[in-house]
Design a protein around this motif. Structure first.
Motif, PDB file in Angstrom:
ATOM      1  N   ALA A 256      -7.898   8.830  -3.927  1.00  0.00           N
ATOM      2  CA  ALA A 256      -6.849   8.790  -4.947  1.00  0.00           C
ATOM      3  C   ALA A 256      -5.668   7.933  -4.490  1.00  0.00           C
ATOM      4  N   ALA A 257      -5.358   7.979  -3.215  1.00  0.00           N
ATOM      5  CA  ALA A 257      -4.257   7.159  -2.684  1.00  0.00           C
ATOM      6  C   ALA A 257      -4.613   5.678  -2.741  1.00  0.00           C
ATOM      7  N   ILE A 258      -5.881   5.343  -2.460  1.00  0.00           N
ATOM      8  CA  ILE A 258      -6.318   3.942  -2.532  1.00  0.00           C
ATOM      9  C   ILE A 258      -6.224   3.441  -3.971  1.00  0.00           C
ATOM     10  N   ASP A 259      -6.649   4.268  -4.934  1.00  0.00           N
ATOM     11  CA  ASP A 259      -6.515   3.889  -6.351  1.00  0.00           C
ATOM     12  C   ASP A 259      -5.052   3.659  -6.712  1.00  0.00           C
ATOM     13  N   TYR A 260      -4.193   4.530  -6.239  1.00  0.00           N
ATOM     14  CA  TYR A 260      -2.758   4.410  -6.514  1.00  0.00           C
ATOM     15  C   TYR A 260      -2.217   3.105  -5.935  1.00  0.00           C
ATOM     16  N   ALA A 261      -2.629   2.783  -4.711  1.00  0.00           N
ATOM     17  CA  ALA A 261      -2.144   1.557  -4.063  1.00  0.00           C
ATOM     18  C   ALA A 261      -2.561   0.308  -4.830  1.00  0.00           C
ATOM     19  N   ASN A 262      -3.712   0.375  -5.506  1.00  0.00           N
ATOM     20  CA  ASN A 262      -4.228  -0.790  -6.229  1.00  0.00           C
ATOM     21  C   ASN A 262      -3.800  -0.839  -7.682  1.00  0.00           C
ATOM     22  N   ASN A 263      -3.069   0.168  -8.139  1.00  0.00           N
ATOM     23  CA  ASN A 263      -2.648   0.238  -9.545  1.00  0.00           C
ATOM     24  C   ASN A 263      -1.161  -0.095  -9.659  1.00  0.00           C
ATOM     25  N   LYS A 264      -0.870  -1.300 -10.111  1.00  0.00           N
ATOM     26  CA  LYS A 264       0.527  -1.741 -10.201  1.00  0.00           C
ATOM     27  C   LYS A 264       1.310  -0.996 -11.280  1.00  0.00           C
ATOM     28  N   GLU A 265       0.597  -0.363 -12.208  1.00  0.00           N
ATOM     29  CA  GLU A 265       1.265   0.342 -13.299  1.00  0.00           C
ATOM     30  C   GLU A 265       1.382   1.844 -13.051  1.00  0.00           C
ATOM     31  N   ALA A 266       0.960   2.309 -11.894  1.00  0.00           N
ATOM     32  CA  ALA A 266       0.945   3.750 -11.623  1.00  0.00           C
ATOM     33  C   ALA A 266       2.358   4.319 -11.591  1.00  0.00           C
ATOM     34  N   LYS A 267       2.497   5.515 -12.134  1.00  0.00           N
ATOM     35  CA  LYS A 267       3.768   6.229 -12.055  1.00  0.00           C
ATOM     36  C   LYS A 267       4.027   6.636 -10.606  1.00  0.00           C
ATOM     37  N   ARG A 268       5.284   6.568 -10.182  1.00  0.00           N
ATOM     38  CA  ARG A 268       5.625   6.841  -8.793  1.00  0.00           C
ATOM     39  C   ARG A 268       5.201   8.257  -8.389  1.00  0.00           C
ATOM     40  N   ASP A 269       4.594   8.367  -7.214  1.00  0.00           N
ATOM     41  CA  ASP A 269       4.058   9.629  -6.707  1.00  0.00           C
ATOM     42  C   ASP A 269       4.435   9.742  -5.234  1.00  0.00           C
ATOM     43  N   LEU A 270       5.287  10.703  -4.871  1.00  0.00           N
ATOM     44  CA  LEU A 270       5.779  10.817  -3.504  1.00  0.00           C
ATOM     45  C   LEU A 270       4.667  11.081  -2.498  1.00  0.00           C
ATOM     46  N   ALA A 271       3.697  11.908  -2.890  1.00  0.00           N
ATOM     47  CA  ALA A 271       2.594  12.221  -1.977  1.00  0.00           C
ATOM     48  C   ALA A 271       1.791  10.968  -1.672  1.00  0.00           C
ATOM     49  N   LYS A 272       1.450  10.230  -2.702  1.00  0.00           N
ATOM     50  CA  LYS A 272       0.631   9.033  -2.515  1.00  0.00           C
ATOM     51  C   LYS A 272       1.421   7.926  -1.821  1.00  0.00           C
ATOM     52  N   GLU A 273       2.727   7.890  -2.000  1.00  0.00           N
ATOM     53  CA  GLU A 273       3.546   6.902  -1.278  1.00  0.00           C
ATOM     54  C   GLU A 273       3.390   7.069   0.231  1.00  0.00           C
ATOM     55  N   THR A 274       3.396   8.326   0.681  1.00  0.00           N
ATOM     56  CA  THR A 274       3.209   8.580   2.111  1.00  0.00           C
ATOM     57  C   THR A 274       1.837   8.095   2.564  1.00  0.00           C
ATOM     58  N   LEU A 275       0.798   8.398   1.798  1.00  0.00           N
ATOM     59  CA  LEU A 275      -0.551   8.006   2.189  1.00  0.00           C
ATOM     60  C   LEU A 275      -0.729   6.496   2.165  1.00  0.00           C
ATOM     61  N   VAL A 276      -0.110   5.825   1.214  1.00  0.00           N
ATOM     62  CA  VAL A 276      -0.165   4.359   1.182  1.00  0.00           C
ATOM     63  C   VAL A 276       0.537   3.787   2.415  1.00  0.00           C
ATOM     64  N   GLY A 277       1.621   4.444   2.846  1.00  0.00           N
ATOM     65  CA  GLY A 277       2.289   4.024   4.074  1.00  0.00           C
ATOM     66  C   GLY A 277       1.363   4.097   5.270  1.00  0.00           C
ATOM     67  N   VAL A 278       0.499   5.124   5.294  1.00  0.00           N
ATOM     68  CA  VAL A 278      -0.508   5.231   6.371  1.00  0.00           C
ATOM     69  C   VAL A 278      -1.511   4.090   6.261  1.00  0.00           C
ATOM     70  N   LEU A 279      -2.008   3.837   5.056  1.00  0.00           N
ATOM     71  CA  LEU A 279      -2.998   2.782   4.850  1.00  0.00           C
ATOM     72  C   LEU A 279      -2.450   1.416   5.248  1.00  0.00           C
ATOM     73  N   LYS A 280      -1.153   1.219   5.088  1.00  0.00           N
ATOM     74  CA  LYS A 280      -0.514  -0.047   5.461  1.00  0.00           C
ATOM     75  C   LYS A 280      -0.206  -0.131   6.955  1.00  0.00           C
ATOM     76  N   GLY A 281      -0.388   0.978   7.671  1.00  0.00           N
ATOM     77  CA  GLY A 281      -0.087   0.998   9.098  1.00  0.00           C
ATOM     78  C   GLY A 281       1.374   1.232   9.412  1.00  0.00           C
ATOM     79  N   GLU A 282       2.154   1.635   8.413  1.00  0.00           N
ATOM     80  CA  GLU A 282       3.590   1.856   8.609  1.00  0.00           C
ATOM     81  C   GLU A 282       3.887   3.290   9.046  1.00  0.00           C
ATOM     82  N   ILE A 283       2.987   4.214   8.735  1.00  0.00           N
ATOM     83  CA  ILE A 283       3.135   5.627   9.081  1.00  0.00           C
ATOM     84  C   ILE A 283       1.961   6.013   9.983  1.00  0.00           C
ATOM     85  N   LEU A 284       2.257   6.659  11.107  1.00  0.00           N
ATOM     86  CA  LEU A 284       1.238   6.977  12.108  1.00  0.00           C
ATOM     87  C   LEU A 284       0.653   8.367  11.876  1.00  0.00           C
TER      88      LEU A 284
END
Length: 477
Positions: A256-284
């Motif tokens: 679900a986080a990967i889908d969110y990261a690829n959806n430019k129109e997605a409504k902001r989601d705090l939980a998924k923002e954290t997971l996208v930060g992990v996928l980007k290597g910004e959060i350990l």
């Protein structure tokens, strides 16, 4: 026929009337649209749309500022540099909050600075605890202070540990004075598969958490596998209730986080923002995990989803997969001798850290406890000695690295602290004896070059507001 002509004539007249009405209606609609556009434009000019700020805008950013310090040299001591080096009769010189020089007795220092004679004493980098719950489970340990587990859903990556930290926790000053702790990572608890973001703090007195927040330190995501999440949610008749349920919920959440990261129109989601930060290597990722098989599975899941695990915490069976941990560059934050208190910790052994060191894997000694954080130096010695009894030689300098540079590396702050190297933060401890001895204590502790604790000056010990006025506390003369 007349009737037909009459009807056609009536129809023609009606069409004319309808056409006229249509033109009028069209004109009216056009006017209305023009008015709407004008009104919208005026509204945009008068009142811009509301938008929430994001991390890139400095949300909850650090307001930490080093305390005042003076140029200082420690001379004549035995120096452990945190990178496996040891210098007899060494010199550590710092100024402007940074390490300037580290070397032997010939190291030059200015004549007009503060000089401390370290003869017979030892110097190390500041001690770093990678796994603490101070502030989120502060003293006194009452229910009203229990703020570390948001145990309302198996995945809560949207919560941030810093939003629970109580800066007045007396545990911070005890960790400084008794353990030489200069930096620590505060993690959420392990009730959830994804417990939320961690925060790294400088161990200094401050009115706010942001005033303690380590500038430039990356966030961490606390994850957990094994017994805790399946017990907490299985007992409520919810998924997960098994280890396979743990992994299934994790994987679905990552998808679900990967889908969110690829959806430019997605409504902001705090939980998924954290997971996208992990996928980007910004959060350990810091993963609570005991069993070797589960650690191996988690590393496979990380590869599947495209993220990396920084560290397995507790990790009592890391010794079984030291080669895999080394190959995947994953650290193990372990205790010296805690094991057997639940089934997944049953196979823990005293030689865990030593076997990992022998395999060339990253070893970190951590606390997970308000008391153990005050003696990580002693925990490192216990783990070292357990290995030596098995014939695994581990130098004192390496054992010091387990509680200084290695945790800094696993927390992503090793370029700034964790070792005594020129240009790094002057986070320094002067010990009154061998720092790995049960009989030794910090004599002085500097953070960013500021003397924050001096055992010979009671007024130098920080005392939290909570302790002031308490019997026997805060009444230093």
């Amino acid at each position: 026929m007349f009737a037909d002509k009459k009807m056609r004539a009536g129809t023609g007249a009606l069409a004319t009337i309808v056409s006229a009405l249509a033109l009028i209606a069209g004109a009216t609609a056009a006017d209305a649209r023009d008015k709407d556009k004008k009104r919208d434009k005026e509204a945009e000019t008068a009142a811009p749309a509301f938008t929430a700020k994001r991390e890139s805008d400095g949300v909850f950013s650090s307001t930490y500022k080093p305390y005042p310090g003076v140029a200082t040299a420690l001379v004549g001591a035995t120096v452990f540099d945190g990178r496996g080096g040891k210098i007899e009769n060494g010199v550590v010189f710092f100024s402007g909050g940074k390490i300037v020089a580290v070397g032997g007795p010939d190291t030059q220092v200015p004549a007009d600075i503060a000089v401390f004679d370290g003869t017979g004493k030892f110097v190390t980098p500041g001690i770093i605890d990678i796994h603490s719950h101070l502030g989120d489970y502060p003293s006194p340990g009452v229910d009203a202070h229990s703020d570390g587990n948001e145990a309302t859903s198996p995945t809560t990556p949207e919560v941030w540990a810093e939003h629970s930290v109580w800066p007045q926790d007396p545990g911070f000053s005890r960790a400084l004075a008794n353990g030489g702790i200069t930096a620590l990572q505060i993690l959420p608890g392990s009730a959830n598969l994804m417990g939320g973001r961690s925060v790294t703090l400088k161990n200094v007195p401050a009115r706010t958490t942001q005033g303690m927040k380590f500038p430039g330190a990356p966030y961490g995501l606390k994850m957990a596998c094994g017994e805790n999440p399946k017990r907490v949610y299985g007992s409520r008749g919810r998924m997960p209730s098994t280890r396979m349920g743990n992994l299934a919920v994790n994987r679905q959440t990552w998808l679900a986080a990967i889908d969110y990261a690829n959806n430019k129109e997605a409504k902001r989601d705090l939980a998924k923002e954290t997971l996208v930060g992990v996928l980007k290597g910004e959060i350990l990722v810091h993963n609570h995990c005991y069993r070797a098989d589960e650690m191996a599975i988690v590393m496979d899941m990380a590869k599947e989803m495209g993220y990396k695990v920084s560290t397995f915490h507790h990790a009592v069976e890391s010794y079984k997969i030291g080669d895999l941990l080394r190959e995947n560059d994953v650290c193990s934050a372990v205790w010296a001798d805690w094991y057997g208190f639940k089934m997944e910790s049953y196979d823990g052994i005293l030689e865990n850290a030593a076997f990992l060191q022998r395999e060339g894997a990253c070893v970190v000694i951590h606390s997970d406890d308000q008391n153990d954080i005050q003696r990580l130096n002693q925990e490192a010695r216990k783990a070292q000695k357990a290995g030596q009894r098995m014939g695994i030689e581990i130098s004192d300098a390496t054992a010091i690295q387990w509680i200084t540079y290695n945790p800094a590396k696993a927390m992503g702050i090793h370029e700034m602290t964790g070792s005594l190297e020129p240009g790094k933060m002057a986070d320094v401890v002067l010990w009154n004896g061998d720092p790995l001895s049960v009989y030794s204590r910090p004599e002085k502790v500097w953070i960013d070059g500021a003397l924050m604790f001096d055992a010979n000056d009671p007024k130098r010990r920080p005392v939290s507001d909570f302790e002031l006025g308490q019997p026997g506390e805060g009444d230093v003369k």
